[in-house]
Design a protein around this motif. Structure first.
Motif, PDB file in Angstrom:
ATOM      1  N   PRO A  50       0.823  -1.211   0.000  1.00 30.77           N
ATOM      2  CA  PRO A  50       0.000   0.000   0.000  1.00 30.77           C
ATOM      3  C   PRO A  50       0.857   1.261   0.000  1.00 30.77           C
ATOM      4  N   SER A  51       0.394   2.279  -0.707  1.00 27.59           N
ATOM      5  CA  SER A  51       1.088   3.562  -0.702  1.00 27.59           C
ATOM      6  C   SER A  51       0.978   4.201   0.669  1.00 27.59           C
ATOM      7  N   ASP A  52       1.770   5.256   0.885  1.00 26.43           N
ATOM      8  CA  ASP A  52       1.701   5.963   2.162  1.00 26.43           C
ATOM      9  C   ASP A  52       0.295   6.507   2.403  1.00 26.43           C
ATOM     10  N   GLU A  53      -0.345   6.992   1.321  1.00 31.21           N
ATOM     11  CA  GLU A  53      -1.693   7.548   1.455  1.00 31.21           C
ATOM     12  C   GLU A  53      -2.697   6.459   1.842  1.00 31.21           C
ATOM     13  N   ALA A  54      -2.586   5.289   1.191  1.00 34.76           N
ATOM     14  CA  ALA A  54      -3.506   4.193   1.496  1.00 34.76           C
ATOM     15  C   ALA A  54      -3.283   3.686   2.921  1.00 34.76           C
ATOM     16  N   ALA A  55      -2.013   3.573   3.321  1.00 34.64           N
ATOM     17  CA  ALA A  55      -1.707   3.121   4.675  1.00 34.64           C
ATOM     18  C   ALA A  55      -2.236   4.105   5.706  1.00 34.64           C
ATOM     19  N   SER A  56      -2.118   5.387   5.417  1.00 36.20           N
ATOM     20  CA  SER A  56      -2.623   6.415   6.333  1.00 36.20           C
ATOM     21  C   SER A  56      -4.138   6.299   6.482  1.00 36.20           C
TER      22      SER A  56
ATOM     23  N   VAL B 249       3.734   7.122  11.068  1.00 33.49           N
ATOM     24  CA  VAL B 249       3.761   5.665  10.905  1.00 33.49           C
ATOM     25  C   VAL B 249       3.560   5.292   9.448  1.00 33.49           C
ATOM     26  N   ALA B 250       2.623   5.972   8.774  1.00 29.53           N
ATOM     27  CA  ALA B 250       2.330   5.642   7.376  1.00 29.53           C
ATOM     28  C   ALA B 250       3.531   5.873   6.473  1.00 29.53           C
TER      29      ALA B 250
ATOM     30  N   SER C 294       3.256  -2.047  13.826  1.00 30.29           N
ATOM     31  CA  SER C 294       3.130  -3.457  13.453  1.00 30.29           C
ATOM     32  C   SER C 294       2.197  -3.620  12.258  1.00 30.29           C
ATOM     33  N   ILE C 295       1.049  -2.922  12.277  1.00 27.64           N
ATOM     34  CA  ILE C 295       0.085  -3.009  11.173  1.00 27.64           C
ATOM     35  C   ILE C 295       0.712  -2.493   9.883  1.00 27.64           C
ATOM     36  N   ARG C 296       1.442  -1.381   9.972  1.00 33.63           N
ATOM     37  CA  ARG C 296       2.082  -0.826   8.763  1.00 33.63           C
ATOM     38  C   ARG C 296       3.068  -1.825   8.177  1.00 33.63           C
ATOM     39  N   SER C 297       3.821  -2.489   9.028  1.00 31.70           N
ATOM     40  CA  SER C 297       4.793  -3.476   8.548  1.00 31.70           C
ATOM     41  C   SER C 297       4.084  -4.686   7.927  1.00 31.70           C
ATOM     42  N   LEU C 298       2.987  -5.117   8.546  1.00 34.89           N
ATOM     43  CA  LEU C 298       2.245  -6.267   8.019  1.00 34.89           C
ATOM     44  C   LEU C 298       1.565  -5.934   6.697  1.00 34.89           C
ATOM     45  N   LEU C 299       1.089  -4.703   6.548  1.00 36.41           N
ATOM     46  CA  LEU C 299       0.468  -4.299   5.289  1.00 36.41           C
ATOM     47  C   LEU C 299       1.469  -4.346   4.141  1.00 36.41           C
TER      48      LEU C 299
END
Length: 284
Positions: A2-8, A27-28, A89-94
């Motif tokens: 996911p892009s930074d925008e999608a992760a955010s 985080v994103a 953790s979620i950002r890394s898993l994504l």
């Protein structure tokens, strides 16, 4: 990934007001090799936690949530730190969603794929990540899930509130709830959570996390105060009956115990209706 925008957007939807926009953005936009300490350091540098008098990297989440405020007057929040760690953790898993292609190729090659519960990040939590595993719907012996029970409780409370609003503050004696298989799979047992809240019960779990039984909550603990146990007419589909026979058995046991409880009839409509049916010659 996911892009930074999608992760955010994911993180904002997941945490809501639990983390401020500045923390979510940090985080994103973290690099793949960043960890919690790196994000904390970034937040400290950006918001000057060290200059506020506390100087501990563990205060970074508070510094972000108090963006620009003097952080020396308040203690660090362990809850916010836990949320920061969960967000990282979620950002890394994504970022590991590329494993979906790897998993598909391994499956086509007849190789082993580790099983895991599938679901939605917002509805079911980060346990559904990373994707690309051999997913299954849910474990029926853990139904309803914690999140599903919480959602079911809120729905049941909304039903009672609406009925009282439209009926001179009177509680309903019976509410019909659909117990459908596909809905239960999708929501991890939200409809069961509705039933439990209406009757006034909660799950009792074994050490393994499996639900052993549904326990009646004492009348004086039910909310709002003074509310009765509401009887429930369960409209059950064949898929639910066949797929969740254990849940059907637990609900049956719950209704039997509710009907036999030593409680006033005006506070226990399950018992009231059971006695009325018995007087009419009907037996369970």
């Amino acid at each position: 990934a996911p892009s930074d925008e999608a992760a955010s957007a994911y993180l904002e939807a997941y945490f809501g007001q639990g983390l401020c926009p500045e923390t979510i953005q940090a985080v994103a936009t973290m690099r793949p090799d960043d960890d919690v300490e790196s994000v904390r350091a970034k937040l400290e540098k950006q918001y000057g936690a060290g200059g506020g008098g506390r100087g501990d990297a563990a205060d970074a989440a508070d510094a972000a949530d108090g963006a620009g405020a003097d952080s020396s007057s308040s203690p660090p929040s362990s809850e916010k730190l836990e949320k920061l760690e969960e967000a990282v953790s979620i950002r890394s898993l994504l970022r590991r969603n590329t494993e979906e292609l790897i998993g598909a190729l391994r499956a086509l090659n007849g190789e082993y794929l580790a099983p895991a519960a599938g679901g939605d990040l917002l509805r079911d939590g980060p346990g559904v990540l990373p994707t690309g595993r051999n997913i299954h719907a849910l474990d029926p012996y853990r139904m309803p899930s914690v999140a599903a029970a919480d959602r079911g409780k809120k729905i049941a409370q909304a039903i009672l509130k609406q009925h009282r609003k439209e009926n001179d503050d009177q509680y309903p004696e019976t509410v019909s709830v659909n117990l459908w298989g596909l809905d239960a799979i999708k929501t991890k047992g939200e409809s069961v959570g509705i039933v439990l809240e209406l009757i006034g019960a909660r799950s009792v779990k074994e050490g393994t996390g499996r639900v052993a039984r549904y326990e009646l909550i004492p009348l004086d603990e039910l909310l709002p105060k003074g509310r009765p146990r509401v009887d429930v007419l369960c409209n059950m589909s064949g898929i639910f009956r066949d797929s969740f026979a254990n849940v059907v058995g637990l609900l049956d046991d719950l209704f039997v115990r509710a009907a036999a409880a030593e409680e006033p009839l005006l506070k226990n409509f399950v018992k009231k209706h059971a006695l009325e049916m018995s007087a009419d010659g009907l037996e369970n």
